[in-house]
Design an enzyme around this catalytic site. Structure first.
Site, short mmCIF file in Angstrom:
data_model
loop_
_atom_site.label_atom_id
_atom_site.label_comp_id
_atom_site.label_asym_id
_atom_site.label_seq_id
_atom_site.Cartn_x
_atom_site.Cartn_y
_atom_site.Cartn_z
N GLY A 222 1.44 -0.79 -0.34
CA GLY A 222 -0.03 -0.33 0.11
C GLY A 222 0.76 1.54 -0.04
O GLY A 222 0.12 2.48 0.52
N GLU A 263 3.75 -6.17 2.25
CA GLU A 263 4.46 -7.10 0.57
C GLU A 263 3.96 -5.72 -0.12
O GLU A 263 2.76 -5.35 -1.35
CB GLU A 263 2.55 -7.01 0.45
CG GLU A 263 2.59 -8.74 1.49
CD GLU A 263 1.40 -8.91 2.69
OE1 GLU A 263 0.28 -8.56 1.58
OE2 GLU A 263 1.62 -10.06 3.49
N PRO A 264 4.77 -4.79 -0.71
CA PRO A 264 4.61 -3.51 -1.49
C PRO A 264 4.26 -4.22 -3.37
O PRO A 264 4.98 -5.47 -3.38
CB PRO A 264 6.25 -2.96 -1.45
CG PRO A 264 6.88 -3.84 -0.96
CD PRO A 264 6.05 -5.22 -0.74
N GLY A 265 3.16 -3.76 -3.98
CA GLY A 265 3.35 -3.98 -4.82
C GLY A 265 3.82 -2.70 -6.04
O GLY A 265 4.91 -2.64 -6.43
N ARG A 302 -6.85 1.50 -16.06
CA ARG A 302 -6.54 2.24 -13.98
C ARG A 302 -7.34 2.74 -14.82
O ARG A 302 -7.82 4.20 -13.51
CB ARG A 302 -5.59 1.95 -13.64
CG ARG A 302 -4.65 1.21 -13.47
CD ARG A 302 -3.21 0.66 -13.22
NE ARG A 302 -3.76 1.58 -11.62
CZ ARG A 302 -4.02 3.40 -10.96
NH1 ARG A 302 -3.13 3.82 -12.23
NH2 ARG A 302 -4.18 2.70 -9.60
N TYR A 306 -9.95 3.48 -12.11
CA TYR A 306 -10.32 3.56 -10.89
C TYR A 306 -10.69 5.50 -10.75
O TYR A 306 -10.21 6.20 -10.20
CB TYR A 306 -9.29 3.17 -10.03
CG TYR A 306 -9.34 1.71 -10.39
CD1 TYR A 306 -9.65 0.96 -9.19
CD2 TYR A 306 -8.14 1.13 -11.05
CE1 TYR A 306 -9.43 -0.05 -8.91
CE2 TYR A 306 -7.82 0.59 -11.12
CZ TYR A 306 -8.42 -0.75 -10.05
OH TYR A 306 -8.15 -2.22 -10.07
N CYS A 332 -14.21 -0.58 -28.40
CA CYS A 332 -15.90 -0.15 -28.89
C CYS A 332 -16.36 0.11 -27.74
O CYS A 332 -17.45 -0.49 -27.19
CB CYS A 332 -16.92 -1.54 -29.60
SG CYS A 332 -18.10 -0.24 -30.32
N GLU A 333 -15.87 1.08 -26.36
CA GLU A 333 -16.57 1.46 -25.28
C GLU A 333 -15.97 3.02 -25.08
O GLU A 333 -14.44 3.22 -25.81
CB GLU A 333 -15.82 0.61 -24.53
CG GLU A 333 -16.32 -0.47 -24.15
CD GLU A 333 -17.13 -1.32 -23.09
OE1 GLU A 333 -17.42 -0.11 -22.08
OE2 GLU A 333 -17.65 -1.89 -23.34
N TYR A 360 -0.18 -3.13 -12.53
CA TYR A 360 -1.27 -3.13 -12.67
C TYR A 360 -1.78 -2.75 -13.94
O TYR A 360 -2.96 -1.97 -14.37
CB TYR A 360 -2.22 -2.46 -11.57
CG TYR A 360 -2.04 -3.01 -10.13
CD1 TYR A 360 -2.34 -4.39 -9.73
CD2 TYR A 360 -1.26 -2.65 -9.04
CE1 TYR A 360 -1.83 -4.68 -8.50
CE2 TYR A 360 -1.07 -2.80 -8.07
CZ TYR A 360 -1.61 -3.86 -7.12
OH TYR A 360 -1.49 -4.18 -5.93
N1 LLP Z 1 -0.95 -7.60 0.07
C1 LLP Z 1 -2.24 -7.57 -0.44
C2 LLP Z 1 -2.89 -9.11 0.62
C3 LLP Z 1 -3.08 -7.00 -1.53
O1 LLP Z 1 -4.43 -6.95 -1.22
C4 LLP Z 1 -2.34 -6.20 -1.92
C5 LLP Z 1 -3.03 -5.50 -3.39
C6 LLP Z 1 -0.92 -5.74 -2.14
C7 LLP Z 1 0.18 -6.28 -1.21
C8 LLP Z 1 -0.25 -4.59 -3.10
O2 LLP Z 1 -0.45 -3.63 -2.79
P1 LLP Z 1 0.38 -2.38 -3.16
O3 LLP Z 1 1.50 -1.97 -2.32
O4 LLP Z 1 0.44 -2.53 -5.25
O5 LLP Z 1 -0.66 -1.25 -2.59
N2 LLP Z 1 -5.61 -2.52 -8.87
C9 LLP Z 1 -5.64 -1.82 -8.66
C10 LLP Z 1 -4.47 -2.21 -7.08
C11 LLP Z 1 -5.19 -3.60 -6.03
C12 LLP Z 1 -4.51 -3.65 -5.58
C13 LLP Z 1 -5.09 -4.85 -4.17
N3 LLP Z 1 -4.33 -5.26 -3.48
C14 LLP Z 1 -4.87 -0.61 -8.75
O6 LLP Z 1 -4.16 -0.76 -9.55
O7 LLP Z 1 -4.87 0.45 -8.36
#
Ligand code: LLP
Length: 404
Positions: A222, A263-265, A302, A306, A332-333, A360
């Site tokens: 997050g 858990e950084p994404g 995105r 969102y 086509c949207e 994402y």
């Molecule tokens: N851990 C868990 C359990 C999660 O559900 C998520 C994201 C993360 C870690 C990683 O979160 P981050 O660091 O990436 O914020 N598709 C959406 C984001 C959905 C996130 C889902 N869970 C977007 O494009 O904004």
């Protein structure tokens, strides 16, 4: 200054590999990881890259090569991580609403698991008792995140076991002998306010003493990165300081040492990614200048899903006058990427780059309108390498069973 790919590099890649194409920058991913490691070095912290952001196996291999672990949101992501060479103890599976069979499959793989429902927890306890350490995903009832769709910790969220049900967790632990090693929360994505992480750890630390075998507090992902110019991301050094403070206070009071996992994404890969498209059509309608590109919501959803902002640049005509453009796709949207956005004068054939496309982006792409998914290129040591070819007609038909 963080490393970026130059417009020249991006133009060359577009010419060599065609468009639309996702481009990732390996060294930038490494830099992000180093920032995290530095900020949390005073505590026993580990990072599990949330691979749902971008799962190309070459990205996973890069993540492994820099010493980072991996977090998964499906059994297939876990299998991909193992194929990429991660050892089972480097793989975490934070599940939500999955079948018990999938949890059993994760046990077979020998990976860490965070369970998010009382019903699965009970089944797990009955089947595995004390033999397999497990994590509990709790819902902390904290509202946080960039928008409601990506907020997961609030009191109406489907995610996790509501923290007020901790008593039921303890009962299951008592009845089945469960070995609870980790308490997990993930409150949402794009959390700028460091106090949310501090509050999260407080919620968990209050519960620790109910769990004698607990070793790990998992604060999920997050961390926010800036998408628009002038926007600020999470202050990572401050987050490091605040989490360490909370932990130290706890340790002094209770004489118990804990590990902290993240858990950084987005933080790992968002800024390392670029999405290059080519302008196919210019269309004027009243005051509106439409720039239509060879992509759409099928490749980068995105903005439509969102309302997310992605900075867009015309890398084919960078010095020219800026004009307001509405950048749209070919699906086509109504797939509007940006409305009245100031961009250097666009001509048909120009390349437009979307920034912050690493997280994402490709991962949420589809074959809607029977269009091909884009190619992916990884730049490492300044060398661009194709890591996924564009789809072909055969790919579209590959899983269909054609009857006469
Ligand atoms: N851990 C868990 C359990 C999660 O559900 C998520 C994201 C993360 C870690 C990683 O979160 P981050 O660091 O990436 O914020 N598709 C959406 C984001 C959905 C996130 C889902 N869970 C977007 O494009 O904004």
């Amino acid at each position: 200054m963080p490393q970026v790919l130059s417009q020249q590099q991006l133009r060359d890649i577009a010419k060599e590999f065609g468009t639309p194409v996702y481009v990732y920058h390996a060294e930038r991913i490494t830099e992000q990881y180093e920032q995290l490691k530095n900020a949390f070095k005073s505590i026993d912290a580990s990072f599990f890259y949330a691979s749902k952001a971008l799962t190309n196996i070459n990205i996973l291999k890069h993540i492994k090569s820099i010493g980072c672990n991996v977090d998964c949101s499906s059994i297939n992501e876990a299998r991909l991580a193992l194929l990429a060479g991660f050892a089972p103890q480097q793989v975490l599976y934070t599940s939500n609403n999955i079948s018990f069979a999938e949890i059993e499959a994760a046990v077979e793989l020998g990976i860490h698991i965070n369970i998010d429902s009382l019903s699965n927890l009970e089944k797990f306890g009955k089947k595995f008792g004390h033999s397999y350490p497990v994590g509990i995903r709790l819902r902390p009832n904290i509202m946080a995140g960039g928008n409601l769709k990506i907020s997961t910790g609030h009191n109406k969220s489907k995610f996790g076991i509501p923290v007020e049900d901790t008593g039921k967790v303890l009962q299951i632990m008592k009845n089945t002998g469960l070995y609870i090693r980790t308490l997990h929360i993930h409150t949402g994505s794009e959390i700028k306010d460091v106090e949310v992480f501090a509050k999260g750890i407080e919620v968990l630390l209050e519960l620790v003493n109910h769990f004698p075998e607990l070793e790990v507090i998992d604060l999920g992902g997050g961390f926010k990165v800036p998408y628009a110019s002038g926007e600020e991301g999470t202050d990572i050094p401050l987050a490091g300081k605040r989490v360490a403070e909370e932990l130290e206070t706890f340790e002094q009071k209770h004489g118990r040492k804990l590990k902290v996992w993240f858990e950084p994404g987005k933080f790992m890969v968002s800024e390392a990614g670029y999405f290059i498209t080519q302008v196919t059509v210019l269309k004027h309608s009243g005051d509106i200048r439409f720039a239509g590109v060879d992509s759409g919501l099928n490749h980068l959803i995105r903005p439509m899903f969102y309302g997310s902002y992605h900075h867009i640049e015309n890398i084919s005509n960078p010095g020219d006058t800026e004009l307001p453009y509405t950048v749209v796709g070919n699906i086509c949207e109504t797939d509007t990427f940006a409305e009245d956005r100031m961009i250097n004068t666009i001509r048909e054939g120009d390349y437009l780059v979307f920034y912050n496309a690493g997280a994402y982006g490709f991962e949420m792409a589809s074959n809607y309108n029977s269009r091909f998914k884009p190619a992916e290129v990884l730049v490492k040591n300044n060398v661009p390498q194709l890591i996924r070819r564009r789809d072909t007609m055969e790919d579209l038909l590959k899983t269909q069973i054609v009857h006469s």
